[in-house]
Design a protein around this motif. Structure first.
Motif, PDB file in Angstrom:
ATOM      1  N   LYS A  52      25.383  69.946  74.287  1.00  0.00           N
ATOM      2  CA  LYS A  52      26.558  69.222  73.806  1.00  0.00           C
ATOM      3  C   LYS A  52      26.217  67.798  73.355  1.00  0.00           C
ATOM      4  O   LYS A  52      26.852  67.257  72.463  1.00  0.00           O
ATOM      5  CB  LYS A  52      27.643  69.213  74.902  1.00  0.00           C
ATOM      6  CG  LYS A  52      28.170  70.620  75.207  1.00  0.00           C
ATOM      7  CD  LYS A  52      29.336  70.633  76.177  1.00  0.00           C
ATOM      8  CE  LYS A  52      28.964  70.400  77.626  1.00  0.00           C
ATOM      9  NZ  LYS A  52      28.137  71.459  78.237  1.00  0.00           N
ATOM     10  N   THR A  53      25.200  67.201  73.956  1.00  0.00           N
ATOM     11  CA  THR A  53      24.853  65.814  73.598  1.00  0.00           C
ATOM     12  C   THR A  53      24.509  65.693  72.109  1.00  0.00           C
ATOM     13  O   THR A  53      25.046  64.829  71.409  1.00  0.00           O
ATOM     14  CB  THR A  53      23.661  65.319  74.447  1.00  0.00           C
ATOM     15  OG1 THR A  53      23.868  65.694  75.803  1.00  0.00           O
ATOM     16  CG2 THR A  53      23.499  63.811  74.341  1.00  0.00           C
ATOM     17  N   ASP A 150      32.399  62.181  77.093  1.00  0.00           N
ATOM     18  CA  ASP A 150      31.581  63.254  77.639  1.00  0.00           C
ATOM     19  C   ASP A 150      32.099  63.557  79.045  1.00  0.00           C
ATOM     20  O   ASP A 150      32.650  62.674  79.703  1.00  0.00           O
ATOM     21  CB  ASP A 150      30.102  62.840  77.681  1.00  0.00           C
ATOM     22  CG  ASP A 150      29.183  64.056  77.830  1.00  0.00           C
ATOM     23  OD1 ASP A 150      29.635  65.190  77.576  1.00  0.00           O
ATOM     24  OD2 ASP A 150      28.002  63.874  78.192  1.00  0.00           O
ATOM     25  N   GLU A 151      31.942  64.786  79.484  1.00  0.00           N
ATOM     26  CA  GLU A 151      32.549  65.228  80.752  1.00  0.00           C
ATOM     27  C   GLU A 151      34.040  64.858  80.713  1.00  0.00           C
ATOM     28  O   GLU A 151      34.587  64.241  81.628  1.00  0.00           O
ATOM     29  CB  GLU A 151      31.845  64.585  81.954  1.00  0.00           C
ATOM     30  CG  GLU A 151      30.357  64.847  82.024  1.00  0.00           C
ATOM     31  CD  GLU A 151      29.983  66.325  82.147  1.00  0.00           C
ATOM     32  OE1 GLU A 151      30.817  67.115  82.611  1.00  0.00           O
ATOM     33  OE2 GLU A 151      28.856  66.682  81.755  1.00  0.00           O
ATOM     34  N   GLY A 301      26.286  66.610  84.043  1.00  0.00           N
ATOM     35  CA  GLY A 301      25.568  66.155  82.854  1.00  0.00           C
ATOM     36  C   GLY A 301      24.080  65.940  82.987  1.00  0.00           C
ATOM     37  O   GLY A 301      23.373  65.930  81.991  1.00  0.00           O
TER      38      GLY A 301
HETATM   39 MG    MG Z   1      26.209  67.050  78.758  1.00  0.00          MG
END
Ligand code: MG
Ligand code: ADP
Length: 438
Positions: A52-53, A150-151, A301
């Protein structure tokens, strides 16, 4: 299989990706990158370790311009994750001339102010410290075009939502915003609509979050036997291991025992100085330490590709936490293993999580011939209710059994001062005696 070049990314980015060994585009990247390049908002739910990053980082690098001030902002719940994202961003950006600053609590303001003074285009931040910078005027969000949470389910949860609202209010209306997580509860999706415009959603099926690719097992044992079993399980492992504990105290204890047994273990928990946290994480990432003992501060993460085994020394307080924890192994399509130690008093909590695991789950008591002897009074405590509703069931039980249970997903920040404020603002209830639990 699509190649990154076919997504229309700049040669400077492709060159860095080649160097990093990124050949094929992972599915979540193939889904999100074109949508983000067309400046449409995105909700990207994909499994842990699925890339996802890069899905959010690459479109940012494609669209922003060096030396034109802060144009993109990524917000993450923990310092370690913010550092990791910034590290990955810097690698992708190597040939673009685009600079990234990392903004997080626990590090001296001076270092961050110097970095900001030199001029950056991207900031990766935890909310608390970002707000400090915004208040003193050292960060300015007027020209931000890209916002990433993110998250995201953690970031929009009760504990963070006010901070996020404060930050977003300072960004322009015309922004491209995207949200990522392996878990997206429906109430968070509903809330997200307030912040996103016509977002393209990539969601997993509710029962798809099963920890696929991870060989999962559990063992019901007495709490005081856990350490001996821990040693038995880690002895034959060649790769790296993460051991998750429910409290800071347990984390320290387990790390201490492992040192006594001459293992190269490091610990990460919220009471450690930032310097020691960074040292520990660096040792683990570089492979100088084989074992990381951690609270849930490391459950979301964190990407260390060599992690082969995750041990839940204590049952997590909630099914989502379970899937994030075990997702520290089996990264980027590799295989991994996860074992959960279930003390007698946690059997009820575990049964609630177990129901959500849709893949094969090994009953290690059966496999290893270990008898379960739960005393009667404890059997009666096993609840039949699910988590989530009142939140009381998990917490009240947890506090009786030594304070393991945590009924809320909030408090994921390790910005201690702010955590305190958060708990106080919820009717003066501070479950952890004024300090964050992890
Ligand atoms: Mg991640
Ligand atoms: P997630 O955020 O979905 O949990 P990450 O972004 O941390 O996953 O990526 C997991 C791992 O996969 C990282 O080590 C990352 O460098 C690697 N990775 C991501 N995309 C690719 C790709 N296209 N090719 C090879 N490795 C990749």
């Amino acid at each position: 299989m699509t190649k990154f070049k076919e997504l229309g990314l700049k040669d400077e980015i492709i060159k860095a990706l080649d160097e990093m060994g990124f050949e094929e585009v992972f599915p979540i990247q193939e889904a999100c990158i074109p949508v983000l390049l067309s400046n449409r908002d995105v909700i990207g739910q994909a499994h842990t370790g699925s890339g996802k990053t890069a899905a959010f980082a690459l479109p940012i690098l494609q669209q922003i311009t060096p030396k034109k001030g802060i144009q993109a902002m990524v917000i993450a719940p923990t310092r370690e994750l913010a550092m990791q994202i910034a590290g990955e961003m810097k690698k992708f950006a190597k040939y673009t001339g685009i600079k990234t600053a990392t903004v997080y609590g626990g590090q001296g303001m001076g270092i961050q102010l110097d970095a900001l003074d030199r001029g950056v285009e991207i900031i990766v931040a935890t909310p608390g410290r970002l707000i400090d910078h915004l208040k003193r005027g050292s960060i300015e969000l007027r020209n931000v075009q890209h916002v990433v949470l993110d998250e995201a389910d953690t970031m929009l949860d009760m504990g963070f939502i006010d901070d996020i609202q404060f930050i977003l209010d300072l960004t322009p209306e015309e922004r491209t915003m995207s949200l990522y997580s392996a878990t997206m509860p429906t109430e968070i999706l509903r809330l997200a609509e307030e912040y996103l415009k016509n977002a393209k959603q990539f969601l997993l099926d509710a029962d798809d979050l099963s920890g696929e690719g991870i060989d999962q097992g559990y063992l019901v044992i007495k709490d005081r036997d856990k350490f001996n079993y821990l040693i038995d399980f880690i002895k034959p492992v060649k790769g790296q291991i993460i051991v998750f504990c429910s409290t800071k105290y347990r984390t320290r204890d387990v790390a201490k025992y492992l040192h006594q047994e001459k293992y190269d273990a490091v610990a990460i928990e919220g009471d450690m100085s930032q310097h020691r946290r960074e040292q520990a994480m660096a040792k683990f990432r570089s492979g100088k330490a084989d074992i990381l003992v951690a609270t849930d501060v490391a459950s979301r993460g964190i990407d260390v590709p060599r992690v082969e085994l995750v041990i839940n020394y204590d049952v997590p307080n909630q099914d989502m936490v379970y899937f994030h924890r075990i997702g520290r192994t089996a990264r980027a399509g590799l295989k991994g293993r996860a074992i959960t130690f279930v003390s007698y008093s946690s059997v009820g909590d575990w049964n609630l999580i177990k129901r959500q695991i849709k893949t094969d789950l090994k009953d290690l008591n059966k496999e290893m011939g270990i008898e379960i002897k739960i005393p009667d009074p404890l059997k009666r405590q096993i609840p039949s209710r699910r988590y989530g509703g009142s939140g009381r069931s998990s917490y009240s039980r947890g506090s009786r059994s030594g304070g393991y249970g945590r009924s809320s997903r909030s408090g994921s920040s390790d910005d201690k001062g702010r955590d305190k404020k958060r708990y106080e603002s919820r009717g003066g209830q501070n479950r952890y005696g004024g300090r964050s639990k992890w």
